[in-house]
Design a protein around this motif. Sequence first.
Motif, PDB file in Angstrom:
ATOM      1  N   VAL A  11      30.977  63.468  28.993  1.00  0.00           N
ATOM      2  CA  VAL A  11      31.523  61.869  28.798  1.00  0.00           C
ATOM      3  C   VAL A  11      32.355  61.860  30.073  1.00  0.00           C
ATOM      4  N   LYS A  12      31.917  60.602  30.801  1.00  0.00           N
ATOM      5  CA  LYS A  12      33.092  60.039  31.792  1.00  0.00           C
ATOM      6  C   LYS A  12      33.309  58.870  31.580  1.00  0.00           C
ATOM      7  N   LEU A  13      34.728  58.685  31.557  1.00  0.00           N
ATOM      8  CA  LEU A  13      35.416  57.367  31.190  1.00  0.00           C
ATOM      9  C   LEU A  13      36.046  56.742  32.476  1.00  0.00           C
ATOM     10  N   SER A  14      35.626  55.712  32.936  1.00  0.00           N
ATOM     11  CA  SER A  14      36.222  55.130  34.068  1.00  0.00           C
ATOM     12  C   SER A  14      37.218  54.100  33.393  1.00  0.00           C
ATOM     13  N   LEU A  15      38.376  53.928  33.949  1.00  0.00           N
ATOM     14  CA  LEU A  15      39.410  53.023  33.953  1.00  0.00           C
ATOM     15  C   LEU A  15      40.115  52.430  34.993  1.00  0.00           C
ATOM     16  N   LEU A  16      40.274  51.166  34.724  1.00  0.00           N
ATOM     17  CA  LEU A  16      41.344  50.729  35.854  1.00  0.00           C
ATOM     18  C   LEU A  16      42.563  51.376  36.160  1.00  0.00           C
ATOM     19  N   SER A  17      42.875  51.575  37.337  1.00  0.00           N
ATOM     20  CA  SER A  17      43.936  52.454  37.988  1.00  0.00           C
ATOM     21  C   SER A  17      45.102  51.913  37.138  1.00  0.00           C
ATOM     22  N   GLY A  18      46.314  52.800  36.924  1.00  0.00           N
ATOM     23  CA  GLY A  18      47.548  52.440  36.616  1.00  0.00           C
ATOM     24  C   GLY A  18      48.170  53.014  35.380  1.00  0.00           C
ATOM     25  N   ARG A  19      47.000  53.643  34.703  1.00  0.00           N
ATOM     26  CA  ARG A  19      47.831  54.398  33.371  1.00  0.00           C
ATOM     27  C   ARG A  19      48.309  55.618  33.499  1.00  0.00           C
ATOM     28  N   SER A  20      49.273  56.085  32.971  1.00  0.00           N
ATOM     29  CA  SER A  20      50.071  57.301  33.072  1.00  0.00           C
ATOM     30  C   SER A  20      49.326  58.442  32.731  1.00  0.00           C
ATOM     31  N   PRO A  21      49.487  59.258  33.299  1.00  0.00           N
ATOM     32  CA  PRO A  21      48.851  60.633  32.748  1.00  0.00           C
ATOM     33  C   PRO A  21      48.711  61.120  31.313  1.00  0.00           C
ATOM     34  N   GLN A  22      49.963  60.933  30.839  1.00  0.00           N
ATOM     35  CA  GLN A  22      50.033  60.993  29.215  1.00  0.00           C
ATOM     36  C   GLN A  22      48.901  60.075  28.740  1.00  0.00           C
ATOM     37  N   VAL A  23      48.915  58.883  28.898  1.00  0.00           N
ATOM     38  CA  VAL A  23      47.671  57.948  28.231  1.00  0.00           C
ATOM     39  C   VAL A  23      46.504  58.541  28.611  1.00  0.00           C
ATOM     40  N   LYS A  24      46.195  58.816  29.777  1.00  0.00           N
ATOM     41  CA  LYS A  24      44.959  59.476  30.328  1.00  0.00           C
ATOM     42  C   LYS A  24      44.363  60.634  29.325  1.00  0.00           C
ATOM     43  N   GLN A  25      45.493  61.585  29.176  1.00  0.00           N
ATOM     44  CA  GLN A  25      45.388  62.846  28.421  1.00  0.00           C
ATOM     45  C   GLN A  25      45.147  62.540  26.916  1.00  0.00           C
ATOM     46  N   GLN A  26      45.942  61.621  26.253  1.00  0.00           N
ATOM     47  CA  GLN A  26      45.521  61.328  25.070  1.00  0.00           C
ATOM     48  C   GLN A  26      44.230  60.569  24.991  1.00  0.00           C
ATOM     49  N   LEU A  27      43.729  59.821  25.877  1.00  0.00           N
ATOM     50  CA  LEU A  27      42.395  59.115  25.429  1.00  0.00           C
ATOM     51  C   LEU A  27      41.331  60.438  25.779  1.00  0.00           C
ATOM     52  N   SER A  28      41.355  61.277  26.558  1.00  0.00           N
ATOM     53  CA  SER A  28      40.692  62.463  26.808  1.00  0.00           C
ATOM     54  C   SER A  28      40.459  63.145  25.445  1.00  0.00           C
ATOM     55  N   GLU A  29      41.939  63.493  24.849  1.00  0.00           N
ATOM     56  CA  GLU A  29      41.658  64.376  23.903  1.00  0.00           C
ATOM     57  C   GLU A  29      41.137  63.459  22.510  1.00  0.00           C
ATOM     58  N   SER A  30      41.363  62.351  22.516  1.00  0.00           N
ATOM     59  CA  SER A  30      40.971  61.549  21.282  1.00  0.00           C
ATOM     60  C   SER A  30      39.457  61.706  21.449  1.00  0.00           C
ATOM     61  N   LEU A  31      38.848  61.292  22.504  1.00  0.00           N
ATOM     62  CA  LEU A  31      37.203  61.216  22.827  1.00  0.00           C
ATOM     63  C   LEU A  31      36.804  62.603  22.510  1.00  0.00           C
ATOM     64  N   LEU A  32      37.339  63.709  22.845  1.00  0.00           N
ATOM     65  CA  LEU A  32      36.736  65.003  22.672  1.00  0.00           C
ATOM     66  C   LEU A  32      36.764  65.355  21.143  1.00  0.00           C
ATOM     67  N   ALA A  33      37.780  65.033  20.427  1.00  0.00           N
ATOM     68  CA  ALA A  33      37.934  65.142  19.033  1.00  0.00           C
ATOM     69  C   ALA A  33      36.670  64.579  18.185  1.00  0.00           C
ATOM     70  N   ALA A  34      36.434  63.269  18.784  1.00  0.00           N
ATOM     71  CA  ALA A  34      35.520  62.347  18.155  1.00  0.00           C
ATOM     72  C   ALA A  34      34.110  63.204  18.497  1.00  0.00           C
ATOM     73  N   LEU A  35      33.903  63.468  19.731  1.00  0.00           N
ATOM     74  CA  LEU A  35      32.609  64.166  19.872  1.00  0.00           C
ATOM     75  C   LEU A  35      32.651  65.552  19.161  1.00  0.00           C
ATOM     76  N   GLN A  36      33.427  66.340  18.860  1.00  0.00           N
ATOM     77  CA  GLN A  36      33.196  67.340  17.942  1.00  0.00           C
ATOM     78  C   GLN A  36      32.994  67.164  16.568  1.00  0.00           C
ATOM     79  N   ASP A  37      33.040  66.066  15.959  1.00  0.00           N
ATOM     80  CA  ASP A  37      32.653  65.541  14.753  1.00  0.00           C
ATOM     81  C   ASP A  37      31.384  64.687  14.983  1.00  0.00           C
TER      82      ASP A  37
END
Length: 120
Positions: A64-90
């Motif tokens: 999965v590649k997620l393109s976002l408008l710039s400006g989000r913090s590294p923490q927000v991007k990490q949270q989005l990445s981890e949430s998407l990965l968890a959804a993929l696992q299920d």
Amino acid sequence: MPHLHLEYTANLTGLAVEKTLLRLNNVLMASGQFGSEFDIKSRAIKVESFQVGTSLSPRGFIAVKLSLLSGRSPQVKQQLSESLLAALQDAAEWPADLQVQLSVQLMDMDRDSYSKVAIG
């Protein structure tokens, strides 16, 4: 915004692609990072020709590649990445005889040069 691209190998026959895209869109909407569900666009591409590593044993992947408008913090991007990965696992019942790699990559898009219009 955002744009989600999902690539999956053709040997993942148990993957319900449309259901998976909807699940990923719901994860993004639930994050609170996006104003409208209408802004989330996802698509899937089945990869017919692929090779994972050098082994001849059965393998596959979902990337999965997620393109976002710039400006989000590294923490927000990490949270989005981890949430998407968890959804993929299920997302599917993974075959026992197939090694599958799941990955999520977030990419910033330049906010100043992004243009969009909704028609209708």
